[in-house]
Design a protein around this motif. Structure first.
Motif, PDB file in Angstrom:
ATOM      1  N   ALA A 174      14.662   5.433  15.682  1.00 41.27           N
ATOM      2  CA  ALA A 174      14.977   4.087  16.349  1.00 41.27           C
ATOM      3  C   ALA A 174      14.519   2.907  15.702  1.00 41.27           C
ATOM      4  N   LEU A 175      13.108   3.141  15.075  1.00 41.84           N
ATOM      5  CA  LEU A 175      12.509   1.869  14.435  1.00 41.84           C
ATOM      6  C   LEU A 175      13.072   1.684  13.082  1.00 41.84           C
ATOM      7  N   SER A 176      13.546   2.514  12.289  1.00 44.45           N
ATOM      8  CA  SER A 176      14.343   2.450  11.336  1.00 44.45           C
ATOM      9  C   SER A 176      15.623   1.635  11.181  1.00 44.45           C
ATOM     10  N   ALA A 177      16.016   1.670  12.590  1.00 44.30           N
ATOM     11  CA  ALA A 177      17.359   0.842  12.905  1.00 44.30           C
ATOM     12  C   ALA A 177      17.034  -0.346  13.098  1.00 44.30           C
ATOM     13  N   TRP A 178      15.823  -0.697  13.527  1.00 41.67           N
ATOM     14  CA  TRP A 178      15.466  -2.283  13.829  1.00 41.67           C
ATOM     15  C   TRP A 178      15.202  -3.224  12.745  1.00 41.67           C
ATOM     16  N   LEU A 179      16.284  -3.829  12.331  1.00 42.91           N
ATOM     17  CA  LEU A 179      16.127  -4.642  11.172  1.00 42.91           C
ATOM     18  C   LEU A 179      16.059  -6.118  11.489  1.00 42.91           C
ATOM     19  N   GLY A 180      16.100  -6.544  12.695  1.00 42.37           N
ATOM     20  CA  GLY A 180      16.001  -7.969  13.126  1.00 42.37           C
ATOM     21  C   GLY A 180      14.625  -8.543  12.184  1.00 42.37           C
ATOM     22  N   PRO A 181      13.609  -8.288  12.676  1.00 42.53           N
ATOM     23  CA  PRO A 181      12.630  -8.620  11.895  1.00 42.53           C
ATOM     24  C   PRO A 181      12.577  -8.994  10.320  1.00 42.53           C
ATOM     25  N   LEU A 182      13.453  -8.218   9.673  1.00 43.45           N
ATOM     26  CA  LEU A 182      13.753  -8.282   8.335  1.00 43.45           C
ATOM     27  C   LEU A 182      14.750  -9.212   7.794  1.00 43.45           C
ATOM     28  N   ARG A 183      15.542 -10.189   8.833  1.00 44.59           N
ATOM     29  CA  ARG A 183      16.470 -10.973   8.839  1.00 44.59           C
ATOM     30  C   ARG A 183      17.512 -10.653   8.398  1.00 44.59           C
ATOM     31  N   ALA A 184      18.048  -9.153   8.937  1.00 47.94           N
ATOM     32  CA  ALA A 184      19.688  -8.762   8.811  1.00 47.94           C
ATOM     33  C   ALA A 184      20.334  -9.646   9.648  1.00 47.94           C
ATOM     34  N   ALA A 185      21.623  -9.476   9.470  1.00 49.38           N
ATOM     35  CA  ALA A 185      22.718 -10.135  10.025  1.00 49.38           C
ATOM     36  C   ALA A 185      22.623  -9.973  11.414  1.00 49.38           C
ATOM     37  N   GLN A 186      22.502  -8.597  11.863  1.00 52.07           N
ATOM     38  CA  GLN A 186      22.089  -8.281  13.393  1.00 52.07           C
ATOM     39  C   GLN A 186      20.793  -7.574  13.413  1.00 52.07           C
ATOM     40  N   ASP A 187      20.492  -7.277  14.829  1.00 52.45           N
ATOM     41  CA  ASP A 187      19.141  -6.779  14.960  1.00 52.45           C
ATOM     42  C   ASP A 187      18.812  -5.225  14.803  1.00 52.45           C
ATOM     43  N   PHE A 188      20.183  -4.503  15.017  1.00 49.55           N
ATOM     44  CA  PHE A 188      19.839  -3.010  14.729  1.00 49.55           C
ATOM     45  C   PHE A 188      21.122  -2.505  14.120  1.00 49.55           C
ATOM     46  N   HIS A 189      20.853  -1.810  13.056  1.00 48.78           N
ATOM     47  CA  HIS A 189      21.836  -1.025  12.443  1.00 48.78           C
ATOM     48  C   HIS A 189      21.694   0.467  12.368  1.00 48.78           C
ATOM     49  N   ILE A 190      22.832   1.321  12.958  1.00 46.96           N
ATOM     50  CA  ILE A 190      22.658   2.629  13.108  1.00 46.96           C
ATOM     51  C   ILE A 190      24.089   3.307  13.050  1.00 46.96           C
ATOM     52  N   ASN A 191      23.962   4.518  12.437  1.00 50.25           N
ATOM     53  CA  ASN A 191      25.377   5.391  12.135  1.00 50.25           C
ATOM     54  C   ASN A 191      26.462   4.262  11.860  1.00 50.25           C
ATOM     55  N   ARG A 326      23.499   2.060  27.768  1.00 50.88           N
ATOM     56  CA  ARG A 326      23.775   3.470  27.566  1.00 50.88           C
ATOM     57  C   ARG A 326      24.902   3.752  27.167  1.00 50.88           C
ATOM     58  N   ASP A 327      25.999   3.233  27.842  1.00 50.81           N
ATOM     59  CA  ASP A 327      27.511   3.277  27.393  1.00 50.81           C
ATOM     60  C   ASP A 327      27.521   2.869  26.017  1.00 50.81           C
ATOM     61  N   MET A 328      27.138   1.765  25.555  1.00 52.78           N
ATOM     62  CA  MET A 328      27.003   1.214  24.276  1.00 52.78           C
ATOM     63  C   MET A 328      26.274   2.240  23.211  1.00 52.78           C
ATOM     64  N   LEU A 329      25.323   2.611  23.797  1.00 48.51           N
ATOM     65  CA  LEU A 329      24.492   3.407  22.831  1.00 48.51           C
ATOM     66  C   LEU A 329      25.314   4.784  22.614  1.00 48.51           C
ATOM     67  N   THR A 330      26.003   5.286  23.475  1.00 54.70           N
ATOM     68  CA  THR A 330      26.842   6.429  23.642  1.00 54.70           C
ATOM     69  C   THR A 330      27.874   6.237  22.297  1.00 54.70           C
ATOM     70  N   LEU A 331      28.628   5.123  22.394  1.00 53.22           N
ATOM     71  CA  LEU A 331      29.580   4.739  21.706  1.00 53.22           C
ATOM     72  C   LEU A 331      29.381   4.826  20.031  1.00 53.22           C
ATOM     73  N   ILE A 332      28.076   4.197  19.861  1.00 55.47           N
ATOM     74  CA  ILE A 332      27.540   4.290  18.378  1.00 55.47           C
ATOM     75  C   ILE A 332      26.731   5.562  17.903  1.00 55.47           C
ATOM     76  N   GLY A 333      26.968   6.782  18.911  1.00 57.09           N
ATOM     77  CA  GLY A 333      26.455   8.135  18.542  1.00 57.09           C
ATOM     78  C   GLY A 333      24.960   8.349  18.879  1.00 57.09           C
ATOM     79  N   ALA A 334      24.406   7.242  19.555  1.00 54.31           N
ATOM     80  CA  ALA A 334      22.936   7.535  19.687  1.00 54.31           C
ATOM     81  C   ALA A 334      22.763   8.593  21.063  1.00 54.31           C
ATOM     82  N   VAL A 335      23.648   8.629  21.881  1.00 54.89           N
ATOM     83  CA  VAL A 335      23.712   9.445  23.233  1.00 54.89           C
ATOM     84  C   VAL A 335      24.831  10.731  23.136  1.00 54.89           C
ATOM     85  N   SER A 336      24.404  11.484  23.092  1.00 60.30           N
ATOM     86  CA  SER A 336      25.659  12.712  23.267  1.00 60.30           C
ATOM     87  C   SER A 336      26.224  12.458  24.487  1.00 60.30           C
ATOM     88  N   ASN A 337      27.613  12.849  24.593  1.00 59.15           N
ATOM     89  CA  ASN A 337      28.338  12.967  25.843  1.00 59.15           C
ATOM     90  C   ASN A 337      28.065  14.045  26.826  1.00 59.15           C
TER      91      ASN A 337
END
Length: 339
Positions: A174-191, A326-337
């Motif tokens: 999760a921490l590797s996905a947090w890119l907001g402090p590094l001035r990425a266009a969005q705060d989190f990038h994952i999968n 939680r539904d959002m996180l499921t759609l990006i593959g962070a939560v299994s169905n």
């Protein structure tokens, strides 16, 4: 694209350490068609460094290296085996934080990766612009505490980080996905997906500032906007308490250095925490997938002459259905169905 991490870069620097060596010690990290990326130890000083070797024509006559602020920028004379072009090195100062420099170095490597297919002069320009961004940040990093709005914004990102870590059951991922402090266009990038977080304590509408066209018009798919509304109350958690919880999680996952560097990049410093005691209770979290139905500025709708924009919107006025976090996180593959 190469996956750069602070931990891997720090291991490389440790392997190159040699107090007695009389020249630069270098290791190739990656070679693009136009540039070569090296990890190094400087001479003199044996300080950690990242070296970018450009073709000699990449730098124009008027291109000057910015002055150092928190780290040095030098043009080293490299050993013959690495002297294939014009080298520019970012070198940690002895007084500089090792963790912060590792974060800076990784962000710079990622920046070059993103533009590596462009002409060499464009890569050089992107590199210099990113270095200037970091120098501006380093020169102003401790002047003021976070404003109330900035505190709420950071609180929102940390709450999403906490939820993501719980769903993944891996704080380090999760921490590797947090890119907001590094001035990425969005705060989190994952999968391959992205999440932009907007937070507010407003009771009249939900004002959100979209800082660039890219923030809601991205190649990341799917792209979500998460709107977190907090209530200032006598119950809830303070920013200091949330940081404390996540510090414990980072320690258990053995990523404390990475977490502290990201807090640093977010301008969170313990010396200001006496002003961060306001209790915030998460009242609601609404998430939307940002697609052609979501209101936004998209490059395809803008005239070619418009290349940048910043705008404000009221998220309470968005009239398309939202989903839970939680539904959002499921759609990006962070939560299994099945979970």
């Amino acid at each position: 694209m190469t996956t750069w991490t602070e931990a891997a870069l720090s291991r490389t620097w440790r392997a190159l350490a040699d107090e007695e060596n009389s020249e630069w010690r270098l290791m190739t990290l990656h070679s693009h068609p136009s540039v070569t990326l090296l990890a190094g130890r400087s001479h003199p000083g044996n300080q950690q460094a990242v070296v970018v070797v450009f073709p000699r024509e990449a730098r124009g006559r008027r291109d000057r290296l910015p002055l150092g602020e928190g780290f040095d920028i030098v043009e080293p004379v490299l050993p013959e085996a690495f002297a294939s072009g014009q080298a520019v090195a970012l070198v940690r100062r002895p007084s500089g934080s090792e963790d912060m420099f590792a974060t800076l170095a990784v962000d710079t490597l990622r920046t070059i990766d993103k533009v590596a297919e462009q002409p060499s002069h464009a890569i050089f320009k992107s590199f210099i612009e990113r270095v200037k961004d970091w120098q501006d940040f380093m020169s102003n990093k401790r002047l003021k505490p976070l404003s109330p709005d900035m505190q709420v914004g950071l609180m929102g990102e940390l709450i999403v980080l906490e939820h993501l870590a719980g769903c993944l059951e891996r704080f380090d991922l999760a921490l590797s996905a947090w890119l907001g402090p590094l001035r990425a266009a969005q705060d989190f990038h994952i999968n391959g997906a992205a999440i932009e977080v907007k937070s507010s304590v407003s009771r009249k509408g939900f004002p959100a500032t979209i800082n660039s066209i890219d923030q809601l018009d991205s190649d990341m798919v799917p792209l979500f906007l998460a709107a977190l509304r907090f209530n200032v109350a006598e119950t809830g958690s303070s920013l200091v308490e949330v940081v404390g919880r996540l510090r414990l999680a980072a320690e258990e996952a053995n990523v404390s250095r990475q977490f502290e560097a990201l807090l640093f990049s977010s301008r969170y410093f313990d010396e200001h925490e006496q002003g961060y005691g306001r209790l915030l209770d998460l009242e609601e979290g609404r998430c939307w997938q940002v697609d052609d139905h979501f209101p936004r500025l998209a490059r395809t709708d803008l005239a070619n002459a418009i290349f940048a924009a910043k705008y404000k919107m009221n998220l309470d006025a968005v009239d398309i259905p939202s989903i839970a976090m939680r539904d959002m996180l499921t759609l990006i593959g962070a939560v299994s169905n099945e979970s």
